[in-house]
Write a protein that holds these residues in place. Sequence first.
Motif, mmCIF file in Angstrom:
data_model
loop_
_atom_site.group_PDB
_atom_site.id
_atom_site.type_symbol
_atom_site.label_atom_id
_atom_site.label_comp_id
_atom_site.label_asym_id
_atom_site.label_seq_id
_atom_site.Cartn_x
_atom_site.Cartn_y
_atom_site.Cartn_z
ATOM 1 N N GLU A 84 0.826 -1.209 0.000
ATOM 2 C CA GLU A 84 0.000 0.000 0.000
ATOM 3 C C GLU A 84 0.859 1.258 0.000
ATOM 4 O O GLU A 84 0.531 2.246 -0.668
ATOM 5 C CB GLU A 84 -0.921 -0.009 1.216
ATOM 6 C CG GLU A 84 -2.024 -1.053 1.127
ATOM 7 C CD GLU A 84 -2.865 -1.095 2.379
ATOM 8 O OE1 GLU A 84 -2.478 -0.433 3.375
ATOM 9 O OE2 GLU A 84 -3.910 -1.779 2.374
ATOM 10 N N ALA A 85 1.983 1.233 0.736
ATOM 11 C CA ALA A 85 2.854 2.398 0.795
ATOM 12 C C ALA A 85 3.459 2.727 -0.563
ATOM 13 O O ALA A 85 3.696 3.890 -0.883
ATOM 14 C CB ALA A 85 3.962 2.156 1.819
ATOM 15 N N VAL A 86 3.690 1.697 -1.377
ATOM 16 C CA VAL A 86 4.243 1.921 -2.719
ATOM 17 C C VAL A 86 3.171 2.427 -3.675
ATOM 18 O O VAL A 86 3.423 3.303 -4.514
ATOM 19 C CB VAL A 86 4.879 0.619 -3.254
ATOM 20 C CG1 VAL A 86 5.302 0.784 -4.712
ATOM 21 C CG2 VAL A 86 6.078 0.231 -2.404
ATOM 22 N N LEU A 87 1.945 1.911 -3.558
ATOM 23 C CA LEU A 87 0.905 2.208 -4.536
ATOM 24 C C LEU A 87 0.137 3.501 -4.245
ATOM 25 O O LEU A 87 -0.333 4.152 -5.175
ATOM 26 C CB LEU A 87 -0.076 1.041 -4.616
ATOM 27 C CG LEU A 87 0.503 -0.284 -5.091
ATOM 28 C CD1 LEU A 87 -0.559 -1.361 -5.074
ATOM 29 C CD2 LEU A 87 1.111 -0.147 -6.483
ATOM 30 N N LYS A 88 0.001 3.862 -2.994
ATOM 31 C CA LYS A 88 -0.809 5.039 -2.658
ATOM 32 C C LYS A 88 -0.321 6.312 -3.334
ATOM 33 O O LYS A 88 -1.131 7.112 -3.824
ATOM 34 C CB LYS A 88 -0.851 5.230 -1.143
ATOM 35 C CG LYS A 88 -1.919 4.396 -0.457
ATOM 36 C CD LYS A 88 -1.963 4.699 1.037
ATOM 37 C CE LYS A 88 -3.067 3.890 1.707
ATOM 38 N NZ LYS A 88 -3.111 4.144 3.170
ATOM 39 N N PRO A 89 0.980 6.594 -3.388
ATOM 40 C CA PRO A 89 1.426 7.855 -4.007
ATOM 41 C C PRO A 89 1.314 7.892 -5.523
ATOM 42 O O PRO A 89 1.499 8.958 -6.121
ATOM 43 C CB PRO A 89 2.900 7.949 -3.580
ATOM 44 C CG PRO A 89 3.076 6.961 -2.472
ATOM 45 C CD PRO A 89 2.093 5.882 -2.760
ATOM 46 N N LEU A 90 1.031 6.768 -6.178
ATOM 47 C CA LEU A 90 1.018 6.725 -7.633
ATOM 48 C C LEU A 90 -0.152 7.549 -8.180
ATOM 49 O O LEU A 90 -1.249 7.545 -7.610
ATOM 50 C CB LEU A 90 0.905 5.290 -8.137
ATOM 51 C CG LEU A 90 2.089 4.378 -7.820
ATOM 52 C CD1 LEU A 90 1.805 2.967 -8.329
ATOM 53 C CD2 LEU A 90 3.371 4.909 -8.425
#
Length: 243
Positions: A84-90
Amino acid sequence: MEDHRGAPPVGDRGGGRGHGGKAAGLPEVHSAEYRDPETSWKEFIDSYPGMEALRAAGGNPLPGYVEIRMRPDRFTEGDFRSVEAVLKPLPEVEKLLSGGEAHPRLLRVSRWMNVLLWAGFYILCAVSFSVFYLQEKARATFLSGEFDYLRERGVSAQIIPFSRAVGTALAGGVLSLAAMAATVSIFIALSGRLPAFSRVIGPAAEILAFPFLIPWAVFIPASTILSGGASLLGWRAAQSRPR
């Protein structure tokens, strides 16, 4: 075996394929498949027939999404948070769905269930070993006269327990192999006939994946060694008894 379905689908309106590729490259992720809005709509109608009127006003009310499946050995709360930490800022990622507030509790329950199942497995192994030991002890005691007969005719005292242990070990290995084959066959048969079974347990093909082959590879030699060890210990206990 733990299920790895249900990892976070990712809402998307244009960059889904790129985000899917990025998600698939994460070490925690088993696979990531992009579903465009049309596919998403078809899946919705298949699950909820009769809802076609939602599209009568024009346009598709559903976005595309990326379905992410976690690796079986990375199906933990911490690994979900990492993804989630990788995908949220996308960009274009609107929402991450992973089971809501109940999901961490379900993962904790799953972890404790695994502990209980492993504990039950170890207890079963201990009970089985004890039964083998007592069985071999009783046999060695019952056949003590025959063993004395063999010794009197030149058969080495070391050969008798060794040959019995080898025979018991081979029998244990063969039975373990048969049990493994039966388990795999039943699992594949149930997966083909009961789709719900596959959704809960996981795809049948994954039982041949490397993480699952290691326990199988350990199980058969361990059963062989324990069977032979029980035979030797039973023999020693029987010989130590006063006649």
